[in-house]
Motif scaffolding. Structure first.
Motif, PDB file in Angstrom:
ATOM      1  N   GLY A  47      48.773  28.185  24.558  1.00 36.62           N
ATOM      2  CA  GLY A  47      48.704  28.838  26.105  1.00 36.62           C
ATOM      3  C   GLY A  47      50.075  29.752  26.279  1.00 36.62           C
ATOM      4  O   GLY A  47      50.915  30.125  25.265  1.00 36.62           O
ATOM      5  N   ALA A 114      42.340  29.280  26.867  1.00 30.81           N
ATOM      6  CA  ALA A 114      43.346  28.755  27.195  1.00 30.81           C
ATOM      7  C   ALA A 114      44.111  30.065  28.604  1.00 30.81           C
ATOM      8  O   ALA A 114      44.901  29.878  28.988  1.00 30.81           O
ATOM      9  CB  ALA A 114      44.507  28.786  26.016  1.00 30.81           C
ATOM     10  N   GLY A 137      42.309  28.658  31.681  1.00 29.58           N
ATOM     11  CA  GLY A 137      44.236  28.370  31.556  1.00 29.58           C
ATOM     12  C   GLY A 137      44.980  27.764  33.404  1.00 29.58           C
ATOM     13  O   GLY A 137      45.926  27.432  32.959  1.00 29.58           O
ATOM     14  N   ALA A 143      47.490  22.731  26.615  1.00 24.40           N
ATOM     15  CA  ALA A 143      47.299  23.225  26.015  1.00 24.40           C
ATOM     16  C   ALA A 143      46.067  22.771  24.713  1.00 24.40           C
ATOM     17  O   ALA A 143      46.490  21.539  23.618  1.00 24.40           O
ATOM     18  CB  ALA A 143      48.551  24.187  25.112  1.00 24.40           C
TER      19      ALA A 143
END
Ligand code: G6P
Ligand code: MG
Length: 206
Positions: A47, A114, A137, A143
């Motif tokens: 991320g 992500a 995300g 993550a």
């Protein structure tokens, strides 16, 4: 043969990994740090905030919470500017034929990314209608290599993990897929994608 196919976005479906890289490179430069392709490999699939933490630790810098947030925001503005004109031409080779083939076989298709910009990228490149589920995300708290994103995608497809196959270009993503109990197909080079059940050089060669 799996019942559900869960695709990573950046570097698997679309050639946007290079824009993330360029945007991070600009930010790293502000800290006097030269971000190399090798560093960038470690940023793939994870991320935005985790990426910035990594860059700061490589550069030996730390930022106040406020400046950290501003920097992450600026990276995203720069990324958004770089992808503002993308269209179907940004799709990687083999993507459209594969999505069409999976659809015609009645397979379920999900996104497991992500990126908080995932939906926008699917829209701009014209492939949004192929997806039965999108997990991006904005919906995950852990993550990759945590399996959360892929487990949520399987749940959204109403499939058990062992019926799902993940396509990933990042080491963190392969780890996440295996941790989820899914088949992991690496898209890229076998040296980088260790642990994958199979590695293909692109979706056009699989
Ligand atoms: C994907 C990409 C990363 C990117 C991350 C967050 O995992 O591979 O390079 O940093 O998404 O993307 P976002 O668009 O939310 O900043
Ligand atoms: Mg990727």
């Amino acid at each position: 043969d799996a019942d559900g196919y869960i695709f990573d976005l950046d570097g698997v479906l679309v050639d946007t990994a290079k824009y993330h890289y360029l945007a991070w490179k600009e930010i790293a430069k502000e800290f006097g740090f030269e971000l190399t392709p090798e560093h960038n490999e470690q940023l793939k699939g994870i991320g935005r905030e985790v990426s910035l933490h990594k860059i700061l630790s490589w550069a030996g810098k730390s930022l106040s919470e406020e400046i950290f947030a501003q920097t992450a925001l600026r990276k995203n503005e720069s990324y958004l500017q770089k992808i503002s004109y993308i269209d179907h031409k940004e799709l990687l080779p083999g993507v459209l034929p594969l999505l069409q083939q999976l659809k015609s076989k009645g397979k379920k298709i999900a996104l497991g990314s992500a990126s908080r910009n995932a939906r926008l990228v699917l829209e701009r490149t014209g492939i949004l209608p192929y997806f039965d589920a999108i997990v991006d995300g904005t919906m995950v708290s852990k993550a990759k290599p945590d399996p959360e994103v892929f487990l949520k995608a399987a749940e959204a497809l109403h499939l058990s993990a062992d019926r799902c196959c993940v396509l990933e270009d990042a080491p963190a993503g392969i780890q996440a897929a295996k941790a989820a109990g899914m088949t992991a197909i690496g898209v890229g080079s076998p040296e980088i994608l260790k642990g994958a059940d199979k590695v293909i050089s692109s979706l056009a060669n699989g």
